[in-house]
Scaffold this motif. Structure first.
Motif, mmCIF file in Angstrom:
data_model
loop_
_atom_site.group_PDB
_atom_site.id
_atom_site.type_symbol
_atom_site.label_atom_id
_atom_site.label_comp_id
_atom_site.label_asym_id
_atom_site.label_seq_id
_atom_site.Cartn_x
_atom_site.Cartn_y
_atom_site.Cartn_z
ATOM 1 N N GLU A 22 0.825 -1.203 0.000
ATOM 2 C CA GLU A 22 0.000 0.000 0.000
ATOM 3 C C GLU A 22 0.863 1.259 0.000
ATOM 4 O OE1 GLU A 22 -3.556 1.993 2.633
ATOM 5 O OE2 GLU A 22 -2.770 0.044 3.156
ATOM 6 N N THR A 23 0.437 2.254 -0.775
ATOM 7 C CA THR A 23 1.040 3.571 -0.711
ATOM 8 C C THR A 23 -0.032 4.534 -0.226
ATOM 9 O OG1 THR A 23 0.512 4.033 -3.011
ATOM 10 C CG2 THR A 23 2.713 3.130 -2.549
ATOM 11 N N PHE A 24 0.411 5.624 0.341
ATOM 12 C CA PHE A 24 -0.503 6.614 0.888
ATOM 13 C C PHE A 24 -0.462 7.867 0.029
ATOM 14 C CE2 PHE A 24 0.743 3.911 4.399
ATOM 15 C CZ PHE A 24 -0.488 3.567 4.922
ATOM 16 N N PRO A 25 -1.530 8.623 0.033
ATOM 17 C CA PRO A 25 -1.542 9.867 -0.741
ATOM 18 C C PRO A 25 -0.393 10.784 -0.300
ATOM 19 C CG PRO A 25 -3.749 9.366 0.086
ATOM 20 C CD PRO A 25 -2.802 8.395 0.728
ATOM 21 N N GLU A 26 0.184 11.441 -1.264
ATOM 22 C CA GLU A 26 1.324 12.326 -0.998
ATOM 23 C C GLU A 26 0.977 13.389 0.045
ATOM 24 O OE1 GLU A 26 4.020 15.237 -3.687
ATOM 25 O OE2 GLU A 26 3.553 13.269 -4.552
ATOM 26 N N ARG A 27 -0.233 13.911 -0.010
ATOM 27 C CA ARG A 27 -0.664 14.930 0.958
ATOM 28 C C ARG A 27 -0.668 14.377 2.378
ATOM 29 N NH1 ARG A 27 -6.487 16.326 1.409
ATOM 30 N NH2 ARG A 27 -6.497 17.138 3.498
ATOM 31 N N ALA A 28 -1.138 13.141 2.544
ATOM 32 C CA ALA A 28 -1.153 12.512 3.869
ATOM 33 C C ALA A 28 0.264 12.326 4.381
ATOM 34 C CB ALA A 28 -1.891 11.181 3.820
ATOM 35 N N ILE A 32 1.641 14.036 7.819
ATOM 36 C CA ILE A 32 2.202 13.221 8.902
ATOM 37 C C ILE A 32 3.652 13.613 9.145
ATOM 38 C CG2 ILE A 32 2.830 10.875 9.596
ATOM 39 C CD1 ILE A 32 0.321 9.947 7.981
ATOM 40 N N SER A 33 4.391 13.855 8.085
ATOM 41 C CA SER A 33 5.782 14.276 8.217
ATOM 42 C C SER A 33 5.887 15.608 8.959
ATOM 43 C CB SER A 33 6.434 14.396 6.837
ATOM 44 O OG SER A 33 7.768 14.810 6.959
ATOM 45 N N ASP A 34 5.008 16.543 8.631
ATOM 46 C CA ASP A 34 4.992 17.832 9.328
ATOM 47 C C ASP A 34 4.692 17.641 10.811
ATOM 48 O OD1 ASP A 34 5.543 19.162 6.981
ATOM 49 O OD2 ASP A 34 3.479 19.859 6.665
ATOM 50 N N TYR A 35 3.759 16.761 11.105
ATOM 51 C CA TYR A 35 3.405 16.471 12.494
ATOM 52 C C TYR A 35 4.601 15.888 13.240
ATOM 53 C CZ TYR A 35 1.145 14.252 16.486
ATOM 54 O OH TYR A 35 0.816 13.857 17.746
ATOM 55 N N ARG A 92 12.250 7.395 18.529
ATOM 56 C CA ARG A 92 11.012 6.793 18.038
ATOM 57 C C ARG A 92 10.450 7.602 16.867
ATOM 58 N NH1 ARG A 92 7.399 7.169 22.294
ATOM 59 N NH2 ARG A 92 8.704 5.661 23.360
ATOM 60 N N LEU A 93 10.445 8.925 16.973
ATOM 61 C CA LEU A 93 9.917 9.762 15.894
ATOM 62 C C LEU A 93 10.765 9.634 14.631
ATOM 63 C CD1 LEU A 93 8.939 12.869 18.014
ATOM 64 C CD2 LEU A 93 7.358 11.338 16.813
ATOM 65 N N ASN A 94 12.079 9.535 14.783
ATOM 66 C CA ASN A 94 12.948 9.325 13.622
ATOM 67 C C ASN A 94 12.653 7.984 12.963
ATOM 68 O OD1 ASN A 94 14.364 11.775 13.623
ATOM 69 N ND2 ASN A 94 15.743 11.038 15.208
#
Length: 105
Positions: A22-28, A32-35, A92-94
């Motif tokens: 599965e791949t996720f939408p680029e926006r998601a 998530i990366s910003d978060y 963990r975040l990394n």
């Protein structure tokens, strides 16, 4: 930005396929990366505050081991615990960030 994901949310039918491919939408991924980046900045700031006071976590731990902690002031011990937690959360975040980007390969 704070993302709230309900564990009770129904999974769309089109997502019921093999999750390993599965791949996720680029926006998601970007959100998530910003978060994760925002959370990492918080923990980096906590570590920086302790570094400014004590130099390094190893130095503080060594000082406590050698000198002990005053019975009426556990500040250093509390700081070690909070500092270790911040380092652990950064790790963990990394890790999560690496997983997140691998989903798009």
């Amino acid at each position: 930005m704070d993302l709230t994901i309900s564990e009770d949310a129904p999974m769309p039918m089109q997502d019921a396929h093999d999750h390993e491919t599965e791949t996720f939408p680029e926006r998601a991924i970007a959100e998530i990366s910003d978060y994760l980046t925002g959370k990492k900045e918080i923990y980096k700031a906590i570590c920086k505050q302790f570094e400014d006071v004590y130099g390094s976590l190893d130095m503080l731990e060594k000082r406590i081991e050698e000198d002990g902690v005053p019975p009426d002031d556990h500040t250093q011990w509390d700081d070690v615990i909070e500092w270790r937690n911040a380092v652990s959360n950064l790790d963990r975040l990394n890790y999560y960030n690496r997983i997140l980007w691998r989903t798009q390969i």
